[in-house]
Design a protein around this motif. Structure first.
Motif, PDB file in Angstrom:
ATOM      1  N   GLN A 175       5.626  -4.130   7.713  1.00  0.00           N
ATOM      2  CA  GLN A 175       4.291  -4.721   7.721  1.00  0.00           C
ATOM      3  C   GLN A 175       3.695  -4.510   9.116  1.00  0.00           C
ATOM      4  N   GLY A 176       2.379  -4.272   9.162  1.00  0.00           N
ATOM      5  CA  GLY A 176       1.760  -4.061  10.457  1.00  0.00           C
ATOM      6  C   GLY A 176       0.263  -3.894  10.354  1.00  0.00           C
ATOM      7  N   HIS A 177      -0.346  -3.665  11.510  1.00  0.00           N
ATOM      8  CA  HIS A 177      -1.799  -3.524  11.609  1.00  0.00           C
ATOM      9  C   HIS A 177      -2.160  -2.038  11.718  1.00  0.00           C
ATOM     10  N   VAL A 178      -3.155  -1.631  10.951  1.00  0.00           N
ATOM     11  CA  VAL A 178      -3.630  -0.248  11.007  1.00  0.00           C
ATOM     12  C   VAL A 178      -4.562  -0.110  12.204  1.00  0.00           C
ATOM     13  N   VAL A 179      -4.276   0.881  13.060  1.00  0.00           N
ATOM     14  CA  VAL A 179      -5.124   1.163  14.214  1.00  0.00           C
ATOM     15  C   VAL A 179      -5.466   2.638  14.220  1.00  0.00           C
ATOM     16  N   GLY A 180      -6.539   2.980  14.895  1.00  0.00           N
ATOM     17  CA  GLY A 180      -6.924   4.376  15.020  1.00  0.00           C
ATOM     18  C   GLY A 180      -6.132   5.066  16.111  1.00  0.00           C
ATOM     19  N   ARG A 181      -5.844   6.330  15.922  1.00  0.00           N
ATOM     20  CA  ARG A 181      -5.150   7.117  16.927  1.00  0.00           C
ATOM     21  C   ARG A 181      -6.181   7.818  17.805  1.00  0.00           C
ATOM     22  N   SER A 182      -5.866   7.963  19.044  1.00  0.00           N
ATOM     23  CA  SER A 182      -6.783   8.641  19.966  1.00  0.00           C
ATOM     24  C   SER A 182      -6.885  10.112  19.588  1.00  0.00           C
ATOM     25  N   PRO A 183      -7.982  10.770  19.953  1.00  0.00           N
ATOM     26  CA  PRO A 183      -8.110  12.209  19.649  1.00  0.00           C
ATOM     27  C   PRO A 183      -6.927  13.018  20.157  1.00  0.00           C
ATOM     28  N   ALA A 184      -6.349  12.615  21.276  1.00  0.00           N
ATOM     29  CA  ALA A 184      -5.238  13.368  21.851  1.00  0.00           C
ATOM     30  C   ALA A 184      -3.954  13.230  21.040  1.00  0.00           C
TER      31      ALA A 184
ATOM     32  N   ALA B 247      -3.975  12.192  17.594  1.00  0.00           N
ATOM     33  CA  ALA B 247      -4.204  12.342  16.156  1.00  0.00           C
ATOM     34  C   ALA B 247      -3.552  13.629  15.654  1.00  0.00           C
ATOM     35  N   ASN B 248      -3.134  13.605  14.394  1.00  0.00           N
ATOM     36  CA  ASN B 248      -2.484  14.765  13.774  1.00  0.00           C
ATOM     37  C   ASN B 248      -3.411  15.329  12.693  1.00  0.00           C
ATOM     38  N   PRO B 249      -4.169  16.395  12.988  1.00  0.00           N
ATOM     39  CA  PRO B 249      -5.122  16.921  12.008  1.00  0.00           C
ATOM     40  C   PRO B 249      -4.457  17.561  10.799  1.00  0.00           C
ATOM     41  N   ASN B 250      -3.168  17.844  10.889  1.00  0.00           N
ATOM     42  CA  ASN B 250      -2.456  18.470   9.776  1.00  0.00           C
ATOM     43  C   ASN B 250      -1.916  17.459   8.773  1.00  0.00           C
ATOM     44  N   LEU B 251      -2.130  16.168   9.046  1.00  0.00           N
ATOM     45  CA  LEU B 251      -1.627  15.112   8.182  1.00  0.00           C
ATOM     46  C   LEU B 251      -2.805  14.315   7.633  1.00  0.00           C
ATOM     47  N   PRO B 252      -2.890  14.105   6.311  1.00  0.00           N
ATOM     48  CA  PRO B 252      -4.020  13.352   5.752  1.00  0.00           C
ATOM     49  C   PRO B 252      -4.200  11.981   6.392  1.00  0.00           C
TER      50      PRO B 252
ATOM     51  N   ARG C  89       0.846  -1.185   0.000  1.00  0.00           N
ATOM     52  CA  ARG C  89       0.000   0.000   0.000  1.00  0.00           C
ATOM     53  C   ARG C  89       0.888   1.244   0.000  1.00  0.00           C
ATOM     54  N   TYR C  90       0.311   2.351  -0.482  1.00  0.00           N
ATOM     55  CA  TYR C  90       1.013   3.630  -0.393  1.00  0.00           C
ATOM     56  C   TYR C  90       0.718   4.257   0.961  1.00  0.00           C
ATOM     57  N   ALA C  91       1.748   4.843   1.571  1.00  0.00           N
ATOM     58  CA  ALA C  91       1.617   5.398   2.918  1.00  0.00           C
ATOM     59  C   ALA C  91       0.568   6.496   2.992  1.00  0.00           C
ATOM     60  N   GLY C  92       0.571   7.389   2.016  1.00  0.00           N
ATOM     61  CA  GLY C  92      -0.319   8.530   2.064  1.00  0.00           C
ATOM     62  C   GLY C  92      -1.763   8.228   1.777  1.00  0.00           C
ATOM     63  N   GLU C  93      -2.086   6.961   1.450  1.00  0.00           N
ATOM     64  CA  GLU C  93      -3.460   6.598   1.105  1.00  0.00           C
ATOM     65  C   GLU C  93      -4.207   5.932   2.257  1.00  0.00           C
ATOM     66  N   LEU C  94      -3.547   5.724   3.394  1.00  0.00           N
ATOM     67  CA  LEU C  94      -4.209   5.072   4.524  1.00  0.00           C
ATOM     68  C   LEU C  94      -5.269   5.991   5.137  1.00  0.00           C
ATOM     69  N   THR C  95      -6.434   5.424   5.450  1.00  0.00           N
ATOM     70  CA  THR C  95      -7.521   6.173   6.074  1.00  0.00           C
ATOM     71  C   THR C  95      -8.107   5.339   7.206  1.00  0.00           C
ATOM     72  N   THR C  96      -9.108   5.897   7.865  1.00  0.00           N
ATOM     73  CA  THR C  96      -9.792   5.164   8.942  1.00  0.00           C
ATOM     74  C   THR C  96     -10.495   3.920   8.408  1.00  0.00           C
ATOM     75  N   HIS C  97     -10.779   3.854   7.121  1.00  0.00           N
ATOM     76  CA  HIS C  97     -11.387   2.660   6.531  1.00  0.00           C
ATOM     77  C   HIS C  97     -10.435   1.464   6.560  1.00  0.00           C
ATOM     78  N   ASP C  98      -9.146   1.732   6.775  1.00  0.00           N
ATOM     79  CA  ASP C  98      -8.154   0.654   6.799  1.00  0.00           C
ATOM     80  C   ASP C  98      -7.917   0.100   8.196  1.00  0.00           C
TER      81      ASP C  98
ATOM     82  N   VAL D  43      -4.733   7.694  11.782  1.00  0.00           N
ATOM     83  CA  VAL D  43      -4.369   6.288  11.937  1.00  0.00           C
ATOM     84  C   VAL D  43      -2.863   6.162  12.092  1.00  0.00           C
ATOM     85  N   GLU D  44      -2.445   4.978  12.524  1.00  0.00           N
ATOM     86  CA  GLU D  44      -1.032   4.628  12.570  1.00  0.00           C
ATOM     87  C   GLU D  44      -0.915   3.131  12.345  1.00  0.00           C
TER      88      GLU D  44
END
Length: 592
Positions: free
Chosen positions: A79-88, A90-95, A10-19, A99-100
């Motif tokens: 290789q790894g698992h996509v997880v959601g970042r907590s609101p505290a 999360a980086n709103p300036n990064l597309p 996968r491309y790094a910049g294409e990861l979203t919460t759907h992943d 997630v991480e």
């Protein structure tokens, strides 16, 4: 690597919460590294952007230990698992900042020396790196996100242009790179011929004659995104090798061609995320010079206004204005009155020039309140607008250049706007103001050679109503020539062409070319015009300049993958360079 089955890349910049919950494989460069002890974070970068990777010592001590080896610009596969970042966190300036990726495996594909400049520098801060260093290590400079974005933008714009022309029935046809020298031969790059000693090809400054020959050949709608070459002094918007959007069509009228080009440019801007207004406004060359003092007006600023007729005779005498001379008002919105220091800084713009500058409009308002009100009304000036007046110096009023004062006012207008642009939000780079400038002069007088020269090129047709001037007063003849201008930059230039041999031969003679010289240089073209040449016309637009403006960049070098310096040097490969004398001998060339 882990024994876990490999995930799809996968491309790094294409990861979203759907992943979230998915296992992914990312490959790229270490952009930034942050070691918090038990947790180690890296930002992995590829051409699409960044993704945060987490190495957790508690979950995988061995993997965490391996990750401590990572440094900037190491090439890795994670290789790894996509997880959601907590609101505290999360980086709103990064597309991808919501997630991480929690790493389950790491493969260090290559290490890297410390780069000569930081590649994780923020966009807009490039000035801390010298351009020479960036160009010498261009392969590193291209890794920076802003450069990847510019290359992607160029790609998207190019695809949109091709689709737009295809939808209008145009064919993309390649023309030769090795041809004969052009009328502007002093600026050609020459290529010696080994099999024809003493003879040279020239790299094309434009496919002009070939695209006209394609019209004669029945290819009635042609375009090409083509590399061209010109050996000239460089500026921010010029380059020795440049890319041109080249267009020609048969049986055109100017209106039809304008509509096609406008739709193409609209599609190109949309590909960059901008919507523009159609149709473009139009000004004749003379109107542009009178209203803006330049044939490349920046419509983001108000036009010049001649307010001489508003000045009463007594005020004109006191202000020492010349009778019947223009008095041009420059208005810059929202800047306000200039301070004493700013007025002092402004005066050098007029020093040594044949103009008189009235930079303190407050003094006019105090001494001539009625005149000041009349000027404000004519300019539709608002409170807080800066107004500066220019008049010709006494000796300058007799100048043969009727636009001399307008040209000086245009220079002042732009200098003022640039000085206050950031503070007062002038010259917005996302405000795209296109314009057609038409009816250029057909000829310019070349005093050094004591002859006429083409204002555009010698294949441009005169306006039908001005053909008679060719034999009586060539300086009055206007051409069926047009430029498309964007925010004060000439984006493209074109014309309706000459399609009759006798008129083309007459133009050559007017330019000081006798019949023998015309036959030697353009015999093949004059012959072709005798075989049923259709009316035709076209335009050439600078792709590099267009993408530069859409990217909000200051130089075309920011949107060209491997550019040269302002001295036409490629610092990365050290070109041009001397060649071995044994390479010159078969070419019949000896260096002095």
């Amino acid at each position: 690597m882990s024994d876990a089955p490999a995930a799809a890349p996968r491309y790094a910049g294409e990861l979203t919460t759907h992943d979230i919950g998915k296992t992914v494989l990312l490959r790229g460069w270490v952009h930034r590294r942050r070691d918090l002890g038990a947790l180690l974070f890296i930002d992995l970068r590829d051409r699409t952007g960044l993704a945060q990777i987490v190495f957790d010592q508690a979950q995988s001590p061995g993997l965490h230990q391996k990750a401590t080896e990572l440094r900037s610009e190491y090439v890795v596969a994670v290789q790894g698992h996509v997880v959601g970042r907590s609101p505290a966190t999360a980086n709103p300036n990064l597309p991808t900042g919501a997630v991480e990726v929690v790493a389950t495996s790491l493969d260090i594909l290559n290490d890297a020396r410390t780069p000569p400049f930081p590649l994780n520098i923020e966009t807009g801060a490039e000035s801390v790196i010298s351009e020479e260093t960036r160009l010498k290590y261009r392969y590193l400079d291209l890794r920076r996100p802003v450069m990847q974005q510019n290359l992607r933008l160029r790609h998207n714009v190019t695809i949109a242009i091709r689709r737009a022309f295809d939808a209008q029935g145009f064919l993309e046809v390649e023309t030769p790179f090795m041809t004969r020298s052009t009328p502007e031969g002093a600026r050609d790059y020459l290529v010696p011929s080994r099999v024809q000693p003493g003879s040279f090809y020239a790299l094309p400054q434009s496919p002009q004659l070939f695209k006209q020959l394609l019209m004669i050949g029945g290819c009635d709608r042609y375009f090409q995104i083509v590399r061209c070459f010109r050996d000239e002094d460089l500026r921010a918007d010029r380059h020795p090798e440049f890319t041109q959007i080249d267009v020609e069509m048969s049986f055109p009228d100017q209106e039809q061609l304008f509509q096609i080009i406008e739709r193409m440019l609209s599609d190109a801007c949309r590909a960059a995320g901008f919507e523009i207004t159609l149709p473009f406004p139009r000004l004749s060359w003379e109107e542009a010079m009178l209203r803006y003092g330049t044939d490349k007006p920046d419509l983001r600023l108000p036009p010049l206004t001649d307010v001489a007729t508003l000045v009463p005779e007594d005020a004109a005498r006191q202000l020492q204005l010349q009778p019947d001379a223009p008095l041009l008002a420059v208005r810059i919105p929202g800047v306000g009155a200039l301070s004493r220091r700013e007025r002092d800084e402004l005066r050098p713009l007029a020093e040594g020039r044949p103009v008189r500058l009235f930079e303190d409009f407050a003094r006019i308002e105090k001494s001539y309140p009625a005149l000041a009100r009349a000027i404000r009304e004519k300019l539709t000036a608002q409170d807080g607008d800066l107004i500066v007046l220019l008049a010709p110096a006494p000796a300058a009023h007799s100048s043969t250049d009727r636009f001399a004062l307008h040209t000086q006012a245009s220079t002042l207008r732009l200098a003022l706007a640039q000085r206050f642009a950031e503070r007062h939000h002038l010259l917005d780079r996302k405000d795209f103001r296109f314009l057609w400038v038409t009816s250029f002069p057909m000829f310019e007088w070349n005093a050094e050679a004591s002859r006429w020269s083409s204002a555009h090129h010698p294949f441009t047709s005169p306006l039908p109503e001005d053909v008679a001037f060719l034999s009586t007063d060539p300086g009055r003849a206007r051409a069926q020539a047009y430029d498309v201008v964007l925010n004060g930059i000439e984006l493209g230039s074109g014309s309706i062409r000459i399609h009759r041999r006798e008129l083309q031969a007459e133009i050559f003679r007017l330019l000081g070319m006798d019949d023998d010289e015309a036959r030697a240089r353009f015999g093949f073209f004059l012959d072709a015009l005798e075989y049923g040449t259709p009316p035709h016309g076209g335009i050439a637009l600078g792709l590099d300049r267009l993408v530069m403006l859409l990217a909000g960049a200051d130089s075309i070098r920011e949107v060209v993958a491997f550019p040269k310096t302002a001295r036409a040097i490629d610092l990365m490969v050290s070109a041009p360079t001397p060649v071995d004398p044994t390479q010159l001998t078969p070419l019949g060339i000896a260096l002095l």
